[in-house]
Design a protein around this motif. Sequence first.
Motif, PDB file in Angstrom:
ATOM      1  N   HIS A 162     -30.011  13.008  -6.006  1.00 18.97           N
ATOM      2  CA  HIS A 162     -28.928  12.203  -5.457  1.00 18.97           C
ATOM      3  C   HIS A 162     -27.594  12.903  -5.720  1.00 18.97           C
ATOM      4  CE1 HIS A 162     -27.412  10.569  -9.284  1.00 18.97           C
ATOM      5  NE2 HIS A 162     -28.638  10.177  -9.607  1.00 18.97           N
ATOM      6  N   VAL A 163     -26.628  12.626  -4.847  1.00 18.29           N
ATOM      7  CA  VAL A 163     -25.412  13.438  -4.809  1.00 18.29           C
ATOM      8  C   VAL A 163     -24.549  13.296  -6.049  1.00 18.29           C
ATOM      9  CG1 VAL A 163     -25.315  13.468  -2.295  1.00 18.29           C
ATOM     10  CG2 VAL A 163     -24.144  11.647  -3.544  1.00 18.29           C
ATOM     11  N   MET A 164     -24.662  12.181  -6.769  1.00 19.43           N
ATOM     12  CA  MET A 164     -23.811  11.965  -7.931  1.00 19.43           C
ATOM     13  C   MET A 164     -24.544  12.188  -9.249  1.00 19.43           C
ATOM     14  SD  MET A 164     -20.869  11.468  -6.681  1.00 19.43           S
ATOM     15  CE  MET A 164     -20.095  11.009  -5.144  1.00 19.43           C
ATOM     16  N   ARG A 165     -25.665  12.904  -9.202  1.00 16.61           N
ATOM     17  CA  ARG A 165     -26.331  13.252 -10.456  1.00 16.61           C
ATOM     18  C   ARG A 165     -25.379  14.111 -11.284  1.00 16.61           C
ATOM     19  NH1 ARG A 165     -32.578  14.603 -10.361  1.00 16.61           N
ATOM     20  NH2 ARG A 165     -32.545  12.340 -10.143  1.00 16.61           N
ATOM     21  N   ARG A 225     -16.357  18.188   0.217  1.00 15.60           N
ATOM     22  CA  ARG A 225     -17.222  18.361   1.392  1.00 15.60           C
ATOM     23  C   ARG A 225     -18.372  17.359   1.390  1.00 15.60           C
ATOM     24  NH1 ARG A 225     -16.283  23.846   0.209  1.00 15.60           N
ATOM     25  NH2 ARG A 225     -18.322  24.085  -0.770  1.00 15.60           N
ATOM     26  N   THR A 226     -18.964  17.143   0.208  1.00 20.86           N
ATOM     27  CA  THR A 226     -20.079  16.200   0.112  1.00 20.86           C
ATOM     28  C   THR A 226     -19.622  14.778   0.400  1.00 20.86           C
ATOM     29  OG1 THR A 226     -21.189  17.592  -1.536  1.00 20.86           O
ATOM     30  CG2 THR A 226     -21.864  15.286  -1.421  1.00 20.86           C
ATOM     31  N   ARG A 260     -24.483  -2.099   2.807  1.00 19.99           N
ATOM     32  CA  ARG A 260     -24.529  -3.126   1.750  1.00 19.99           C
ATOM     33  C   ARG A 260     -25.310  -2.733   0.500  1.00 19.99           C
ATOM     34  NH1 ARG A 260     -25.715  -9.052   3.927  1.00 19.99           N
ATOM     35  NH2 ARG A 260     -27.750  -8.138   4.385  1.00 19.99           N
ATOM     36  N   ASP A 261     -25.792  -1.496   0.405  1.00 13.13           N
ATOM     37  CA  ASP A 261     -26.502  -1.102  -0.815  1.00 13.13           C
ATOM     38  C   ASP A 261     -26.251   0.379  -1.132  1.00 13.13           C
ATOM     39  OD1 ASP A 261     -28.058  -1.616  -3.070  1.00 13.13           O
ATOM     40  OD2 ASP A 261     -29.935  -1.120  -2.061  1.00 13.13           O
ATOM     41  N   LEU A 262     -25.010   0.802  -1.001  1.00 18.17           N
ATOM     42  CA  LEU A 262     -24.681   2.187  -1.344  1.00 18.17           C
ATOM     43  C   LEU A 262     -24.706   2.354  -2.863  1.00 18.17           C
ATOM     44  CD1 LEU A 262     -21.763   3.233   1.033  1.00 18.17           C
ATOM     45  CD2 LEU A 262     -24.175   3.817   1.176  1.00 18.17           C
ATOM     46  N   LYS A 263     -25.464   3.345  -3.311  1.00 14.93           N
ATOM     47  CA  LYS A 263     -25.587   3.677  -4.729  1.00 14.93           C
ATOM     48  C   LYS A 263     -26.138   5.094  -4.799  1.00 14.93           C
ATOM     49  CE  LYS A 263     -30.062   1.294  -4.808  1.00 14.93           C
ATOM     50  NZ  LYS A 263     -30.836   0.204  -5.446  1.00 14.93           N
ATOM     51  N   PRO A 264     -26.080   5.749  -5.956  1.00 14.21           N
ATOM     52  CA  PRO A 264     -26.499   7.158  -6.023  1.00 14.21           C
ATOM     53  C   PRO A 264     -27.897   7.426  -5.490  1.00 14.21           C
ATOM     54  CG  PRO A 264     -25.323   6.556  -8.012  1.00 14.21           C
ATOM     55  CD  PRO A 264     -25.485   5.284  -7.221  1.00 14.21           C
ATOM     56  N   SER A 265     -28.855   6.556  -5.784  1.00 17.75           N
ATOM     57  CA  SER A 265     -30.234   6.806  -5.354  1.00 17.75           C
ATOM     58  C   SER A 265     -30.422   6.646  -3.856  1.00 17.75           C
ATOM     59  CB  SER A 265     -31.200   5.878  -6.096  1.00 17.75           C
ATOM     60  OG  SER A 265     -30.890   4.518  -5.846  1.00 17.75           O
ATOM     61  N   ASN A 266     -29.420   6.123  -3.149  1.00 16.62           N
ATOM     62  CA  ASN A 266     -29.520   5.958  -1.699  1.00 16.62           C
ATOM     63  C   ASN A 266     -28.733   7.005  -0.917  1.00 16.62           C
ATOM     64  OD1 ASN A 266     -31.317   3.872  -1.750  1.00 16.62           O
ATOM     65  ND2 ASN A 266     -29.791   2.253  -1.547  1.00 16.62           N
ATOM     66  N   LYS A 308     -29.002  21.625  -2.195  1.00 13.81           N
ATOM     67  CA  LYS A 308     -27.904  20.667  -2.094  1.00 13.81           C
ATOM     68  C   LYS A 308     -27.005  20.925  -0.885  1.00 13.81           C
ATOM     69  CE  LYS A 308     -26.436  21.695  -6.223  1.00 13.81           C
ATOM     70  NZ  LYS A 308     -25.746  21.736  -7.533  1.00 13.81           N
ATOM     71  N   SER A 309     -27.618  21.248   0.232  1.00 12.65           N
ATOM     72  CA  SER A 309     -26.813  21.627   1.386  1.00 12.65           C
ATOM     73  C   SER A 309     -26.291  20.435   2.190  1.00 12.65           C
ATOM     74  CB  SER A 309     -27.606  22.561   2.295  1.00 12.65           C
ATOM     75  OG  SER A 309     -28.835  21.980   2.649  1.00 12.65           O
ATOM     76  N   VAL A 310     -27.134  19.424   2.418  1.00 16.66           N
ATOM     77  CA  VAL A 310     -26.739  18.322   3.301  1.00 16.66           C
ATOM     78  C   VAL A 310     -27.047  16.978   2.631  1.00 16.66           C
ATOM     79  CG1 VAL A 310     -27.037  17.257   5.568  1.00 16.66           C
ATOM     80  CG2 VAL A 310     -27.255  19.740   5.323  1.00 16.66           C
ATOM     81  N   PRO A 311     -26.036  16.142   2.375  1.00 16.86           N
ATOM     82  CA  PRO A 311     -26.296  14.794   1.846  1.00 16.86           C
ATOM     83  C   PRO A 311     -26.755  13.857   2.957  1.00 16.86           C
ATOM     84  CG  PRO A 311     -23.943  15.113   2.089  1.00 16.86           C
ATOM     85  CD  PRO A 311     -24.594  16.416   2.485  1.00 16.86           C
ATOM     86  N   LYS A 312     -27.692  12.970   2.629  1.00 16.19           N
ATOM     87  CA  LYS A 312     -28.257  12.047   3.627  1.00 16.19           C
ATOM     88  C   LYS A 312     -28.231  10.619   3.086  1.00 16.19           C
ATOM     89  CE  LYS A 312     -30.363  15.135   6.599  1.00 16.19           C
ATOM     90  NZ  LYS A 312     -30.646  15.053   8.045  1.00 16.19           N
ATOM     91  N   LEU A 313     -27.763   9.712   3.921  1.00 17.51           N
ATOM     92  CA  LEU A 313     -27.767   8.288   3.601  1.00 17.51           C
ATOM     93  C   LEU A 313     -29.141   7.714   3.919  1.00 17.51           C
ATOM     94  CD1 LEU A 313     -26.138   5.759   2.772  1.00 17.51           C
ATOM     95  CD2 LEU A 313     -25.375   5.585   5.147  1.00 17.51           C
ATOM     96  N   ILE A 314     -29.739   6.967   2.960  1.00 16.16           N
ATOM     97  CA  ILE A 314     -31.086   6.434   3.153  1.00 16.16           C
ATOM     98  C   ILE A 314     -31.118   4.937   2.855  1.00 16.16           C
ATOM     99  CG2 ILE A 314     -32.012   8.676   2.435  1.00 16.16           C
ATOM    100  CD1 ILE A 314     -33.030   7.269  -0.126  1.00 16.16           C
TER     101      ILE A 314
END
Length: 358
Positions: free
Chosen positions: A146-149, A161-162, A181-187, A195-201
Amino acid sequence: NSDSKRICLPFCSANLTDKKVEISGLGEKIAFVETVEGEAKSLMKKIAQLILQKNFSKKFEKVATLGVGRFASVFKVKRISDGKFFAAKIIPTEEDTFASQKIDLLANEILILCDVTGHPNIIELEEIHETKNEVIFIQELLQGAHVMRENNCLNLNFLARTLKSVLYAIQYIHSKGIVHRDLKPSNILFNSAEKSVPKLIDFGLATYFNESSVILPRCGTSGYIAPELAIKDQKQTSNSGKSDLYSLGVMLYRHVVGSEKPQLGFEESSSEWLSYIEIRMQITGRLPMVPSLAQLLKDLLQVDVQNRLSVEEALDSDFFVEHDLGKDIDESPQINLPPAIEKSVSIARFHNDFKLLK
């Protein structure tokens, strides 16, 4: 014939040839689409995202467990035909105390996933399957953290950029009338170890802004939930999309400042709040103290929805002007389905026709 492929589905079937796609359902033809050479497969892929298939065990085999949650489990699976790996999110549909609510959420998630897939910073939906007691989302396999590890985004330019890529994803879903409604590091995951492209899940709690009756009006993850989503008696103002910006602010705050939760003891308009953020950044030393980043945090974490940044305002932050040295990310082109197909994929159809809704 040998040049066509037929997929049998609960309420419809689709025939694919090189230049045309025919969709039939419930005993009648829904649409017959003529396409130019090379576009039929793209259209067929989009159709596969919109309808439930019944042949999961014949098309995929489980390889490993990726995670187990309260409402779903995620497995790494391999497509038998070509050996390509995917993530399979498996959601039980057997009846329980919350069966009706779960079905509403599930139908809503399917519609939303179909609406948002295709953006470079949103997880790609491949297809959907149904078994007797499960619904299975086949999605792209994301193999990054996850992006904020703790060891990620500790360079200001990389962080900018991220974060901007994540804001593009949020802007895109908001443009579709959807709030996550549920944004958090694991999502929010990187697509790979590089670590090239962050993805919302995970759109399990997402909803449309304009729904007259919102499913679970107060929801989210403790510690990241926006104040307006947590207040029991407050009138429904949670669907402006700004709740997503607050949650993103909490993620960024915890990453930059290292505190468990934001300090909300100061007046929001007070310079003390800004000073507090700057001091915390200096104490933790995780990133250089940058006034524009402190200001962005302050503006994202406004308790009053009216004073909080919109996604467009966040993208115009001085922090990105100073530190984002990468190019803007363009939205991926979308394939427009014939109105007859779009109309056939509705919550009413899920409630009336799908076997999973017993």
